[in-house]
Design an enzyme around this catalytic site. Structure first.
Site, PDB file in Angstrom:
ATOM      1  N   ASP A 115       0.836  -1.190   0.000  1.00 46.41           N
ATOM      2  CA  ASP A 115       0.000   0.000   0.000  1.00 46.41           C
ATOM      3  C   ASP A 115       0.879   1.251   0.000  1.00 46.41           C
ATOM      4  O   ASP A 115       1.864   1.331   0.726  1.00 46.41           O
ATOM      5  CB  ASP A 115      -0.886  -0.027   1.246  1.00 46.41           C
ATOM      6  CG  ASP A 115      -1.793   1.170   1.348  1.00 46.41           C
ATOM      7  OD1 ASP A 115      -2.712   1.276   0.532  1.00 46.41           O
ATOM      8  OD2 ASP A 115      -1.567   2.005   2.243  1.00 46.41           O
TER       9      ASP A 115
ATOM     10  N   GLU B 113       1.755  -0.470  -4.997  1.00 44.64           N
ATOM     11  CA  GLU B 113       0.839   0.618  -5.328  1.00 44.64           C
ATOM     12  C   GLU B 113       1.753   1.829  -5.513  1.00 44.64           C
ATOM     13  O   GLU B 113       2.216   2.433  -4.544  1.00 44.64           O
ATOM     14  CB  GLU B 113      -0.157   0.854  -4.194  1.00 44.64           C
ATOM     15  CG  GLU B 113      -1.186   1.926  -4.533  1.00 44.64           C
ATOM     16  CD  GLU B 113      -2.124   2.222  -3.388  1.00 44.64           C
ATOM     17  OE1 GLU B 113      -3.329   2.392  -3.644  1.00 44.64           O
ATOM     18  OE2 GLU B 113      -1.661   2.276  -2.234  1.00 44.64           O
TER      19      GLU B 113
END
Length: 783
Positions: free
Chosen positions: A410, A466
């Site tokens: 993330d 990401e």
């Protein structure tokens, strides 16, 4: 928790407009924060907290009423079963004293410490590592640490011996029993403690090993553990748990999924945003889990039993989930949030990293302010030597001990930012980067990514970034990759959304997406380094993408100010669920078009939980705070769609798996791929073109022809001539189910085929507006 730069932005609910952290810790928390997070009380026998800035060296032998105490070893970090006891080791650079607190499970419930042992710096400290070895009965025993030293936020220090802190390396963390239920006295942040490991019977993996599927062959399914089975229609004994997911894995097998990407399963506090929601009449919670407390600990409240059965239950149930997934040929990827923690900014709680060594674990400005590249109050200091070793140790643990197959990082771009007090000599031992860099500056060769990429264990697992963060760094196609890192391809999402809804100027970009985005990944990487997706946990679901032009986030309690405003969605003519029959038909067609585009593209397709039956969140594109129907998989709706959209998705995934040409190891060339327009081999790449078609040579299917007409007008397509063969329809999204996908076992298949015959005999095919087709070659039989 995904934040994307500019027009590609899907901003996290915590809004970020400044570099430094200046928002209060979750605004839904009580202003009287001590009520929410109180230090544990100390028994009469416990050491009183020192009020002096420095602590005198302890000269007396270490004593304990319950345990035999010896010096211990500085490594490995954490609590480790060894010989006939447990070794405890924790890194803390700037502390001047350390105490280990032993807490029984019953005492934790009463907010008491069972026993404290103050460590002797001359015996229990090596360098910056505190350590001790204990022998005794550790059944149902927990532990934590007290550290003393400077409390000087402007210098980056938050030492406070009144706090009992979690070990950053804790393998399991105990606090509240039930998900979403307040602790004693309505406490959102009751005292937490780390589990002391014991020599219990080892978990029986039954010979389980990592599947090591080729990444080019994956079909990823992003899912939330609690949301997948929490709804009553799941009809299982333990809904919302690891065990619940394991029970429902056959659904994913039926769909054709061979990889699940679990939204955060590290320990987090779901009551972090706890507040009454006047819109829905329930309470806002941290449902998604992008706010980690302990990176080694699985989320305890996802276990089928509460902590009375102790933390080992959660560890074992997570392992059972992985083992059962592997039995079905499904890999398990974890979404890890190694960019910030739940401690927030200077107004947040002190429960672990901040009290252990704040200036090491977080990016700090010269006066102690927290850099906020995560948008959540703090930023993990990933490229600090100690922190990057922590990250590698954590990932290794989940691979070796828990058997996970990879990770999605993330806000992964934060890992490419320089650490606090960065300089190349400090990191590499030689000044290879040049001048001193400002904290947070992106660097070309980030040490933490270098370590992960070249680690003998981690190099062999799936690594997905990401490739952006909340500070404006956007690295899609440019993330430091060492030839092995993949990326969530946010550009694929944006381009496909705009082309399918009929926006001019995207035919060429859409063709790039179909080829695996060579404009981003050619030169050092492969098509499978692109993780292609239309929808994910944040943003619209697939059904909402074709139902709403505007977000509908009032239920979040932020006056519809949260969530992304630029969604590239189209409601097909009418806003919301209540629409005319013709609009609803077009919406179904568009959903099929999106799914076709995903399944015929080179790269790795990823679908979001519930999209296979058309799950709706009512237009809410930021459901981070809802433990309710918005985020729950509806098993009853899935059954309703079993012969409709679910069938279509299942057959398309199966078709992709059967085609050798739709999971290529390299980018397609003219030897295999031909582009077409309304006439064969004459593609139209003009700004106004809304038609893209291609044919692809396939060693299994001979050749496939795929076309997309995203115009509002129908058209007649001339097909490539193949001597001795006729094109036959496999998919036509303009047709109602089951004729949208014509399979050999389809009832009345021959009748359906005859409807196309006169066109196909003329080597032509009629396409309605907003439709896509897949045609297959079939030999012409002599009559």
């Amino acid at each position: 928790m995904d934040s994307i730069k500019c027009s590609s932005s899907f901003l996290h609910h915590t809004k970020l407009n400044t570099l430094f952290s200046n928002h209060t810790f979750p605004k839904s928390s009580s202003p009287n924060f001590k009520r929410l997070f109180r230090p544990i009380s100390i028994s009469a026998k416990a050491r009183r907290s020192s009020e002096a800035e420095s602590i005198a060296v302890v000269e007396k032998p270490l004593k304990s009423e319950r345990f035999l105490v010896s010096d211990g070893l500085p490594s490995p970090f954490g609590a480790t079963v060894r010989d006939d006891g447990v070794n405890f080791s924790v890194y803390s650079t700037n502390s001047v004293s350390a105490t280990i607190c032993l807490i029984s499970l019953s005492d934790l419930r009463q907010n008491k410490v069972t026993e404290e042992i103050q460590l002797d710096p001359s015996r229990n400290r090596t360098g910056h590592v505190w350590h001790v070895f204990l022998r005794g009965d550790f059944k149902d025993m927990l532990y934590g640490y007290r550290f003393d030293g400077k409390f000087s936020p402007e210098e980056g220090h938050y030492y406070d011996s009144s706090n009992i802190l979690l070990d950053p390396y804790a393998k399991a963390i105990i606090s509240r029993d039930e998900f979403g239920v307040l602790g004693p006295d309505e406490n959102c942040w009751p005292q937490m403690a780390s589990m002391v490991p014991t020599r219990d019977e080892e978990f029986d993996w039954e010979g389980d090993m990592h599947l090591k599927l080729q990444q080019k062959d994956l079909v990823i399914y992003e899912m939330h553990v609690r949301g997948f089975t929490r709804h009553e229609s799941s009809k299982i004994e333990f809904p919302g748990t690891y065990q619940g997911v394991a029970e429902k894995l056959d659904h994913l097998k039926e769909l054709g999924i061979n990889c699940i990407e679990l939204m955060p399963c590290h320990e987090f506090n779901e009551l972090e945003y706890y507040s009454y929601n006047t819109i829905l009449g329930d309470h806002r919670v941290n449902f998604w889990g992008y706010s980690t407390i302990g990176f080694f600990s699985p989320m305890i409240r996802y276990a089928s039993a509460n902590s009375n059965n102790f933390a080992g239950r959660a560890i074992n149930e997570f392992k059972i989930l992985v083992k059962e997934a592997h039995k079905r040929g499904i890999e398990v990827i974890m979404d890890v949030v190694l960019n910030h923690t739940a401690e927030g900014n200077e107004k947040g709680p002190i429960f672990s990293f901040r009290g252990v060594d704040n200036s090491v674990y977080y990016m700090l400005a010269p006066k102690g302010e927290f850099y906020n590249y995560s948008g959540c109050g703090n930023t993990f200091n990933c490229n600090h030597p100690v922190v990057r070793q922590f990250i590698v140790d954590c990932l290794r643990y989940w691979v070796t001990e828990m058997h996970v197959d990879g990770f999605r990082f993330d806000l992964g771009s934060i890992m490419s930012r320089s650490s606090s007090l960065w300089d190349a000599a400090n990191v590499y031992g030689a000044d290879v980067e040049g001048d001193l860099l400002t904290t947070g500056t992106p660097i070309n060769c980030p040490p933490v990514i270098d370590m992960i990429s070249n680690d003998p264990i981690l190099r062999g697992v799936k690594l997905i970034a990401e490739a952006w963060d909340a500070g404006g760094l956007y690295q899609v196609g440019m993330f430091p990759h060492w030839g092995i890192w993949s990326e969530w391809n946010g550009k694929f999402r944006d381009v496909v959304r705009q082309f399918i809804k009929g926006t001019d100027g995207f035919s060429g970009a859409f063709a790039e997406c179909l080829c695996g985005s060579p404009n981003l990944y050619q030169g050092g990487r492969k098509p499978w380094n692109s993780i292609n997706f239309i929808c994910a946990h944040d943003g619209f679901t697939l059904a909402d993408l074709v139902t709403y032009n505007n977000k509908n986030n009032l239920a979040n309690g932020e006056e519809n100010n949260d969530g992304e405003n630029h969604n590239y969605s189209w409601n097909c003519g009418e806003e919301g669920d209540f629409a005319s029959i013709s609009v609803k038909r077009l919406r179904k067609r568009q959903m099929r078009n999106f799914f076709v585009s995903l399944m015929v593209s080179q790269g790795v397709p990823m679908i979001y939980m519930g999209d296979e039956y058309g799950h709706t969140k009512g237009g809410n594109n930021n459901t981070y705070c809802h433990d309710n129907y918005m985020n729950y998989f509806r098993w009853d709706k899935k059954e309703e769609a079993h012969s409709d959209f679910f069938r279509f998705c299942r057959l398309l995934i199966k078709f992709r798996d059967e085609c050798e040409s739709l999971g290529l190891n390299d980018f397609p060339t003219a030897k295999r791929l031909q582009w077409h327009g309304l006439a064969p081999e004459i593609p139209n790449w003009s700004e106004t073109s809304r038609f893209v078609a291609f044919s692809l040579v396939d060693s299994v299917k001979r050749e496939i022809y795929v076309a997309f007409n995203t115009s509002h007008l129908a058209t007649l397509v001339s097909l490539p001539n193949r001597a001795g063969y006729r094109w036959e329809p496999f998919v036509d999204t303009s047709k109602p189910s089951p004729y949208d996908c014509i399979t050999p076992d389809l009832p009345e298949r021959e009748t359906a085929m005859k409807q196309y015959r006169h066109f196909l005999d003329a080597n032509m095919y009629p396409m309605l507006s907003y439709s896509s087709i897949i045609l297959l070659l079939s030999p012409i039989e002599d009559t």
